[in-house]
Write a protein that holds these residues in place. Sequence first.
Motif, PDB file in Angstrom:
ATOM      1  N   TYR A 196      17.247  15.697  50.327  1.00 60.65           N
ATOM      2  CA  TYR A 196      15.864  16.128  50.150  1.00 60.65           C
ATOM      3  C   TYR A 196      15.843  17.155  49.026  1.00 60.65           C
ATOM      4  N   ARG A 197      15.030  16.915  47.981  1.00 58.56           N
ATOM      5  CA  ARG A 197      15.039  17.749  46.781  1.00 58.56           C
ATOM      6  C   ARG A 197      13.805  18.645  46.749  1.00 58.56           C
ATOM      7  N   VAL A 198      14.053  19.936  46.513  1.00 56.34           N
ATOM      8  CA  VAL A 198      12.977  20.920  46.397  1.00 56.34           C
ATOM      9  C   VAL A 198      13.076  21.565  45.020  1.00 56.34           C
ATOM     10  N   VAL A 199      11.997  21.511  44.252  1.00 57.43           N
ATOM     11  CA  VAL A 199      11.946  22.173  42.945  1.00 57.43           C
ATOM     12  C   VAL A 199      11.163  23.466  43.123  1.00 57.43           C
ATOM     13  N   MET A 200      11.778  24.563  42.699  1.00 58.76           N
ATOM     14  CA  MET A 200      11.148  25.864  42.893  1.00 58.76           C
ATOM     15  C   MET A 200      11.333  26.744  41.666  1.00 58.76           C
ATOM     16  N   LYS A 201      10.460  27.743  41.557  1.00 59.96           N
ATOM     17  CA  LYS A 201      10.568  28.750  40.493  1.00 59.96           C
ATOM     18  C   LYS A 201      10.779  30.099  41.177  1.00 59.96           C
ATOM     19  N   THR A 202      11.770  30.850  40.723  1.00 65.06           N
ATOM     20  CA  THR A 202      12.095  32.134  41.352  1.00 65.06           C
ATOM     21  C   THR A 202      12.740  33.061  40.351  1.00 65.06           C
ATOM     22  N   SER A 203      12.708  34.345  40.658  1.00 66.44           N
ATOM     23  CA  SER A 203      13.388  35.346  39.817  1.00 66.44           C
ATOM     24  C   SER A 203      14.810  35.604  40.302  1.00 66.44           C
ATOM     25  N   LEU A 204      15.214  34.931  41.394  1.00 67.26           N
ATOM     26  CA  LEU A 204      16.537  35.171  41.969  1.00 67.26           C
ATOM     27  C   LEU A 204      17.585  34.291  41.299  1.00 67.26           C
ATOM     28  N   SER A 205      18.848  34.623  41.548  1.00 66.13           N
ATOM     29  CA  SER A 205      19.953  33.854  40.995  1.00 66.13           C
ATOM     30  C   SER A 205      20.389  32.778  41.983  1.00 66.13           C
ATOM     31  N   VAL A 206      21.263  31.881  41.506  1.00 70.76           N
ATOM     32  CA  VAL A 206      21.828  30.852  42.372  1.00 70.76           C
ATOM     33  C   VAL A 206      22.572  31.495  43.536  1.00 70.76           C
ATOM     34  N   ASP A 207      23.356  32.544  43.231  1.00 67.11           N
ATOM     35  CA  ASP A 207      24.111  33.239  44.280  1.00 67.11           C
ATOM     36  C   ASP A 207      23.182  33.791  45.351  1.00 67.11           C
ATOM     37  N   ASP A 208      22.055  34.370  44.918  1.00 64.03           N
ATOM     38  CA  ASP A 208      21.123  34.967  45.877  1.00 64.03           C
ATOM     39  C   ASP A 208      20.500  33.901  46.783  1.00 64.03           C
ATOM     40  N   ILE A 209      20.108  32.773  46.189  1.00 60.49           N
ATOM     41  CA  ILE A 209      19.494  31.704  46.979  1.00 60.49           C
ATOM     42  C   ILE A 209      20.495  31.167  47.989  1.00 60.49           C
ATOM     43  N   GLU A 210      21.721  30.927  47.537  1.00 66.99           N
ATOM     44  CA  GLU A 210      22.750  30.408  48.436  1.00 66.99           C
ATOM     45  C   GLU A 210      23.044  31.382  49.569  1.00 66.99           C
ATOM     46  N   ALA A 211      23.121  32.674  49.236  1.00 65.58           N
ATOM     47  CA  ALA A 211      23.472  33.670  50.249  1.00 65.58           C
ATOM     48  C   ALA A 211      22.446  33.691  51.377  1.00 65.58           C
ATOM     49  N   VAL A 212      21.157  33.539  51.026  1.00 63.81           N
ATOM     50  CA  VAL A 212      20.113  33.563  52.053  1.00 63.81           C
ATOM     51  C   VAL A 212      20.079  32.242  52.829  1.00 63.81           C
ATOM     52  N   MET A 213      20.156  31.122  52.118  1.00 66.03           N
ATOM     53  CA  MET A 213      20.028  29.826  52.770  1.00 66.03           C
ATOM     54  C   MET A 213      21.211  29.500  53.670  1.00 66.03           C
TER      55      MET A 213
END
Length: 693
Positions: A196-213
């Motif tokens: 399932y693909r989600v396209v998003m716009k954010t000011s965070l980094s890849v590391d930050d997104i991964e750490a939360v998810m």
Amino acid sequence: MDITDFYDTFFEEADELLAEMETHLLDLDVDQPDQERLNAIFRAAHSIKGGAGTFGFEALQRTTHLLENLLDYARRGELQLRRDIVDTFLEAKDMLNDQLDAYRQGGEPDPEALERICETLRRLALEEIGHHAEADAPAPTPASKPAAEPEPAAAVGGGRYQVALLGVADKDRALLIEELGQLGEVESHEGDVEQYRVVMKTSLSVDDIEAVMCFIVEPEQLSIQALDTPAEPVAEAAAPQAGKAEQTEQAAQAEKAETADKPADAKPAAPAKAAGKSASKAPAGGESTSIRVPVAKVDQIINLVGELIITQSMLNQVAEDSDTGKDTGLVTGLNLLQRTARDLQEAVMSVRMVPMDYVFSRFPRLVRDLASKLGKEVELVTEGKSTELDKGLTERIIDPLTHLVRNSLDHGIETPDRREAAGKPRTGRLLLSAQHQGGNILIEVIDDGAGLNREKLLAKARSSGLSVSDSMSDDEVWQLIFAPGFSTAEEVSDVSGRGVGMDVVKRNIQSMGGHVEILSKPGQGTTTRIVLPLTLAILDGMSIRVGGETFILPVSAVIESLQPSADDLYTLAGGDTLLKVREDYLPVVAVHHALDVAEAITDPTRAIAVIVQGEGRRYAVLVDNLIGQQQVVVKNLETNYRKVPGVSAATILGDGSVALILDVSDLHRLAQSKKDNRIFGNVSHLVEEIEPS
């Protein structure tokens, strides 16, 4: 989906992030802070904040939000770090630990403590930056970024990303999309369970997104790829070079030209880094490389393996005692079973082994805070952090080590002025080391302080009513500090002086089957040495026979065995007997006398002396016969029956009978007490009591 199912995962990972945060804060050089450390500290706080928001832990989210913004100012160079600021960050980290504990226990954090730490962080932001700490962290600009080599956009943050959710069920997807919406703007989402693909716009980094998810899904279920780099910051940087800053389209052309002019060895673009990171996160076939298992389940497997080894020993015993022992096929099968059982036991035990870094990582903060409180300068050095020890022992060794470290800082290492006057460096050195030694682990706490004062210890012992003499060896004098109520502190403080601690240290270590030794040189320092078995579940034992009873001596304590001669035996005035072994005179401990074993050999010259070591001393243990060496499963006697003097535990032999595992040092004390007519009963009756249960 019940979100509470993820609580335990969040708590465990948050604990790991807080431990990582503390390590980086303690290692920070406030004069020249390492940018990577600052980024790691910020990411830890940010990840915890994201998870706290997901699970509705409001106090935790509020505290981490304040701390996160201050850390962001620090990593951007707008907050000049000082030691007191780092202390405040550490105080906030401690508060986060307390809040986690409260949520873990199903309660709410202390509201007064929450307001205090929030007010502290707000005041720090106002005094140092002139902003409210609740305000959003400043957006990155070329002027505010530290003068360091620029990082790829995927690492710094900002842009559009495609987040692929792999193997996530339809019913779980809504929560994940909602969480991504909290991290930025979700532009589109489509796909199926497989991807399932989600396209998003954010000011965070890849590391930050991964750490939360990763608080919600497993790492292998997540793949993140940067679709493009942030437009605005690049345009601002590129337009001045092209001389067309006011034209967005021309800025983009300048950006393209700048990219084309980059040298061949320039850093890879953000998409390449993101793709590489995703590939490393998801191994081939989507299989995870590790799993989390509760310790209770591992303990259950270890107990079952122990029972398997006992059963295997019983089968061997039956085969030896019957005609079936001549069946070569049966013998071969039993030998194979024995090897397999031992390999299985070693494999299962290795699951419980954890590196000593688990223990040592707790002490940098303790040393830093206590040294500051005592007005001392101390450098902590650790060696052997990868040395492994049973997890059950690591939990129990923390308190004794903590007291030994505090003791070294308080009594051992001198103040900077005294060290300088003695010709030493102003900064003291405290070493924590661990290494394997045979079937044991050796842990040492070494300081380069003033060392122990023999005369002062003897004088204090006499005033405390202890029986001492000037002819005592240094080793015996050093052991006085383990006496209950013994303390050389001149005044009572919240650090020491109450005469409790060292005796507890010794008792705790003995309860783990180990012993503690002290080595000291006046003016040069003190070494406290702890010797522990690697595990308490299974041990290699030496089977011995006394009368009609079988006992077990830990092989790790056995040095040698010999047949005593009359010329080497000496009887003292008090009735004690010594055995001369080469140049040493060792106390003789007759097992039949200490435990009242009937029909045993009473003539020492007809018995066998097993030389063993316990609590830093050597003893000659008199037994009738040596049966042989075997692996035994340790059963806690105190838990299953009661505390028995001279005995540390019990085991079940191949014939199903119970054998007691001897505690040599306690056995010697028991033999000494028998002179005062304090008899503890016949060991045969004791074994009969245990066996039915």
